[in-house]
Design a protein around this motif. Sequence first.
Motif, PDB file in Angstrom:
ATOM      1  N   TYR A  12     -19.906   2.050  -4.315  1.00 19.13           N
ATOM      2  CA  TYR A  12     -18.765   1.687  -5.157  1.00 19.13           C
ATOM      3  C   TYR A  12     -18.025   2.933  -5.625  1.00 19.13           C
ATOM      4  N   MET A  66       0.839  -1.205   0.000  1.00 14.71           N
ATOM      5  CA  MET A  66       0.000   0.000   0.000  1.00 14.71           C
ATOM      6  C   MET A  66       0.870   1.251   0.000  1.00 14.71           C
ATOM      7  N   GLU A  67       1.916   1.230   0.815  1.00 18.84           N
ATOM      8  CA  GLU A  67       2.805   2.396   0.841  1.00 18.84           C
ATOM      9  C   GLU A  67       3.512   2.569  -0.494  1.00 18.84           C
ATOM     10  N   ASP A 109       2.321   6.445  -7.222  1.00 16.26           N
ATOM     11  CA  ASP A 109       1.119   6.811  -7.961  1.00 16.26           C
ATOM     12  C   ASP A 109       1.459   7.942  -8.926  1.00 16.26           C
ATOM     13  N   THR A 120      -5.291   4.853 -10.413  1.00 14.47           N
ATOM     14  CA  THR A 120      -5.093   4.935  -8.962  1.00 14.47           C
ATOM     15  C   THR A 120      -5.908   3.905  -8.188  1.00 14.47           C
ATOM     16  N   PRO A 121      -7.231   3.850  -8.376  1.00 10.71           N
ATOM     17  CA  PRO A 121      -7.963   2.837  -7.600  1.00 10.71           C
ATOM     18  C   PRO A 121      -7.524   1.407  -7.908  1.00 10.71           C
ATOM     19  N   ARG A 153       5.119   9.047  -9.814  1.00  9.79           N
ATOM     20  CA  ARG A 153       6.089   9.442  -8.782  1.00  9.79           C
ATOM     21  C   ARG A 153       7.237   8.441  -8.687  1.00  9.79           C
ATOM     22  N   ILE A 176     -13.589  -2.165 -10.781  1.00 10.24           N
ATOM     23  CA  ILE A 176     -12.175  -2.279 -10.460  1.00 10.24           C
ATOM     24  C   ILE A 176     -11.785  -3.737 -10.171  1.00 10.24           C
ATOM     25  N   GLU A 177     -12.622  -4.406  -9.396  1.00 10.89           N
ATOM     26  CA  GLU A 177     -12.307  -5.777  -8.990  1.00 10.89           C
ATOM     27  C   GLU A 177     -12.202  -6.705 -10.199  1.00 10.89           C
ATOM     28  N   MET A 186     -10.514   6.485  -2.465  1.00  7.58           N
ATOM     29  CA  MET A 186      -9.142   6.000  -2.677  1.00  7.58           C
ATOM     30  C   MET A 186      -8.285   7.070  -3.337  1.00  7.58           C
ATOM     31  N   ARG A 214      -8.044   9.192 -16.167  1.00 10.10           N
ATOM     32  CA  ARG A 214      -9.376   8.636 -15.883  1.00 10.10           C
ATOM     33  C   ARG A 214      -9.564   7.214 -16.407  1.00 10.10           C
ATOM     34  N   ILE A 267      -4.364   0.751  -5.942  1.00 13.26           N
ATOM     35  CA  ILE A 267      -4.637   0.579  -4.516  1.00 13.26           C
ATOM     36  C   ILE A 267      -5.286  -0.782  -4.256  1.00 13.26           C
ATOM     37  N   TYR A 268      -6.219  -1.145  -5.126  1.00 12.82           N
ATOM     38  CA  TYR A 268      -6.873  -2.437  -4.946  1.00 12.82           C
ATOM     39  C   TYR A 268      -5.858  -3.577  -5.048  1.00 12.82           C
ATOM     40  N   VAL A 310       1.098   4.163  -3.027  1.00 16.38           N
ATOM     41  CA  VAL A 310       0.893   5.592  -2.801  1.00 16.38           C
ATOM     42  C   VAL A 310       2.121   6.387  -3.257  1.00 16.38           C
ATOM     43  N   ASN A 311       3.293   5.849  -2.969  1.00 19.10           N
ATOM     44  CA  ASN A 311       4.528   6.566  -3.319  1.00 19.10           C
ATOM     45  C   ASN A 311       4.905   6.436  -4.787  1.00 19.10           C
TER      46      ASN A 311
END
Lengths: 277, 277
Positions: free
Chosen positions: B122, A129-130, A136, A160-161, A139, A256-257, B129, A156, A164-165, A133-134
Amino acid sequence: MSAPPTIYIISDSVGDSAAQMAAAAASQFSAGETNIQRLPKASNIDQIADFIQSHLAENGGEIVVFYTIADPRLRAQLHDYVEDKPVQAVDLIGPAIEAIAEVTGLKPKGKPGLIRRTDKDYFNRIDAMEYAVNHDDGRNPEELKDADIVLIGVSRTSKTPLSIYLASRGYKVANVPLAKGVTVPTQLFEIDPRRIFGLTSDPVLLSSIRFKRLGNAAEVAGSYANIDNVQEDLDEARMLMRRLGCIVIKTDKRAIEETAQEILRHYEHSFASGEHD
Amino acid sequence: MSAPPTIYIISDSVGDSAAQMAAAAASQFSAGETNIQRLPKASNIDQIADFIQSHLAENGGEIVVFYTIADPRLRAQLHDYVEDKPVQAVDLIGPAIEAIAEVTGLKPKGKPGLIRRTDKDYFNRIDAMEYAVNHDDGRNPEELKDADIVLIGVSRTSKTPLSIYLASRGYKVANVPLAKGVTVPTQLFEIDPRRIFGLTSDPVLLSSIRFKRLGNAAEVAGSYANIDNVQEDLDEARMLMRRLGCIVIKTDKRAIEETAQEILRHYEHSFASGEHD
């Protein structure tokens, strides 16, 4: 169609698995939000009895209780306690534990909360997770080589999601934005292309999402959302994906899933033997 | 203790809920990784039969199958199919759906995958997120006022994974790092303090985690990990938390899910009537 009733969850751990199952079951009845009330960290039958009694009293009718209790004694006590009450009680984890015990011949530990604490996967997930985020939105491109999975795509396309997922499943995921005329990090060409997934979407859909995101700023910055510009972004992205030789995944009209599941199917096929769960 | 067997998951949706329940059940047998094989998007019994047959063949013994199938006909077909085979099959969602139907008198829709698609939650979760990623580590402080929850704490108090976990539950979470002598954004003083949660941890533990993170750089940048410096960071953080009047939460010796549960208990008590699930 009327809303489903409140679902009461009793767990000797946190109750996340039960809550997810409750939401899945409730979705079969109504499209609205599911009202879930939890008793986490239940450790004795008195606590459980208090919880059930107070909700029975306020409810005035039959209630639905889902429970995930690792301790077989407490599980049996709950089962007995609700027997003569207006409670539909569903044991979500007991049958699953018994099935594994049956096949392996092993005795279950009967201790709650083991999944989070003892799992080395737990720490992998936190790290992932870290990392997500770092890494994304392009970066720290110099660290792209450490990623399990790199997502690339225009604005879009759910980068990002999705990152994260996948991170919450334990994968180290970086994502890199693509846009017409913007140079991508050179490191992208040094990665095994089987680790890279190119996200695309329908240009009309993307354009409408971008307009929505802009809100009041739409008139000023409208070129970002303009369909022709979206199409040009997508065309250039597609060219880059071809050059990289990565797998291309469509993200529109899918949760997303589902997209994540498709990415993992390819990824596991290329790199891993089992699942990361 | 030997590892649990592979768990086979069959779902007419993605199978995430089943995978989580499988991991929870398997954790009662072994601390190791759980080997999970999925058949997602199952839509007919032939597909399911193929999946089970091929795994029975490669396994040579009894296997464990967990299934979450919304379509009652397909669910019944699976149930019948495994009856005369060496399969321990557990219906994870059927009893849950039936319990809700019993209490409400409503007929379940019987369509898979409804949880992700139709839920307005959802889209909230997706937005949350993105918000968490864009407001990690003090980013975009001018937007702090839009957060449901703001986490503050010194380095290595689990701010990022906690933010992501809460975001995956649909809460907009920002986090702001604290360190001795570093000025925090003024916006922090304009927020309802009941939305702010101060994270603390044990100084010895923090120091050891920081040393581990530094690795080879420990000698050069050791002051970051030095116990006295950690203690000073924590002292100054504690003073700020007192000034803000926020709730202080200890994060050591607890899993992210547990800490999140405590934060949400306070949060829901202050702001909401039901759960966000």
